[in-house]
Design a protein around this motif. Sequence first.
Motif, PDB file in Angstrom:
ATOM      1  N   SER A 103      -2.382  -4.912   4.275  1.00 40.88           N
ATOM      2  CA  SER A 103      -1.108  -4.827   3.553  1.00 40.88           C
ATOM      3  C   SER A 103      -0.029  -5.706   4.165  1.00 40.88           C
ATOM      4  CB  SER A 103      -0.575  -3.394   3.558  1.00 40.88           C
ATOM      5  OG  SER A 103      -1.616  -2.474   3.430  1.00 40.88           O
TER       6      SER A 103
ATOM      7  N   THR B 216       0.843  -1.193   0.000  1.00 45.33           N
ATOM      8  CA  THR B 216       0.000   0.000   0.000  1.00 45.33           C
ATOM      9  C   THR B 216       0.876   1.239   0.000  1.00 45.33           C
ATOM     10  OG1 THR B 216      -1.692  -1.174   1.242  1.00 45.33           O
ATOM     11  CG2 THR B 216      -1.806   1.226   1.239  1.00 45.33           C
TER      12      THR B 216
ATOM     13  N   ALA C 215      -5.458  -0.191   5.061  1.00 44.61           N
ATOM     14  CA  ALA C 215      -4.044  -0.374   4.736  1.00 44.61           C
ATOM     15  C   ALA C 215      -3.353  -1.160   5.842  1.00 44.61           C
ATOM     16  CB  ALA C 215      -3.374   0.985   4.555  1.00 44.61           C
TER      17      ALA C 215
END
Lengths: 264, 221
Positions: free
Chosen positions: A222, A41, A218
């Motif tokens: 991620s 991300t 995120a």
Amino acid sequence: MATSSNNSPALLAIAEVSKSFGPVAVLRSVSLQVAKGEVVTIIGPSGSGKTTLLRCVNFLESYDSGSIRIDGKEVGYRDSETRQRRSERDLAAMRAETGMVFQSFNLFPHLTAAGNIMLGLTKVRGKSNAEARSIAEHWLGRVGLAHKADSLPAELSGGQQQRVGIARAVAMEPKILLLDEITSALDPELVGEVLAVVKSLAEDGMTMVMVTHEMAFARDASSRIVFMADGGISAVGPPKEVLAAETTNERLRTFLARFRASHF
Amino acid sequence: MGYTLNFNLIWRHFDKLWGGLLLSLELAVISIAIGIVIGLVLAVWYVSAGRVVRTIIAGYVEFIRNVPLILLVYLVFYGVPTVIDLAYSAPTSFVVTLSVYSGAYLVEVFRSGLEAVPRGQLDAGKAIGLTPWQRLIHVRLPTMLRITLPALSNTFISLFKDTSIASVISVPELTYGAQWINFNTFRIVEVYLVTTAMYLVTGYALLFALRLVERRFRAAR
């Protein structure tokens, strides 16, 4: 989930990519490696070059120097030394190996949901209509829109359009999926349905690079977070490290503080 | 005034008007069809070309748009055969003229439509791996068509009316038929009333048909 591994070759290798618009440098020697199955991300203030970097990966933007390779193959140029641009036909073939989902959906307005997905399958992948249709239906099912196959984009909500956008990209079986602020144009109540689809793709092992302002997402989805500022990578690492409140990176701390202030 | 309307003479010669209307439509359809080809090819060429080609195409458009159609008709029918040894009939000459004329107007319509296609759609076409040609056929032209349909309808109607200019080189279309009846019967009011009605009805019918097409396309927005 794989982290930045040094032993297996990177699926996506960005090396010292720079780009300027006139006197303004938008990318300053950016290097980033993404392994197969990773979800990376990119966060950062607007104007930091996040979207430009993403658009360089499938050569929607050219860059001035450096090299971007997918599976070891140079993306936009025949050779990174001579920087001779690939032919349009070559570029099209290269781009078919990456999928992209856009902030503004960018569905083809004259085609139905299924038609949007089938276009690339029939024209680029050379599949028959029947085969393409069944692939389209499969992916529409995956994003929860099996019943909307014959709806036109104008008849769909933003969240539904974006899910079609994702289905259109992944139906091509790309090696890597690029997501460019895909929830930024959505009403808040529609964001969840789109992120749920992205999450399920991540669980399937799809390699993804995404630009987003959804910090919570995120953090949860991620493998690594890249923080960009002023066209360069200012911090990179696992979510816990990068998003830690006590980071010593001045710019990152300012960004996160400002972000927390405006979002909570 | 002692003028009494008498349509009997008009009906007796109505075949001149009816046949004229059919020829008007034929002239319009053929010229517009050729004009569409000219317009599309030049518009697509224009938006992807360099300065020189753009200047040449813009020159053609500007020339046609600033010269009265009637002058072009004279020029092609009387002028060209004088200079080069080429014989053609009046209808052929007019179709050539109106094609080149409509082409110039349609280049403008198509060009502005092509430039109005959102960049995001072209990016999406690139991103799934379409070649430039495929992007043109499957992404750019369909969207351009929907953007330009209202302007296209207006241009088509206008070009249909322009066929009346063919009367100046004795092409027996509707206006010429009306003039013929006028000269032979002196029923000037009646014949032009009927002719006006015929243009009006045909124009409206065309517009109605084109609006139906527009609505079909608009539903697919």
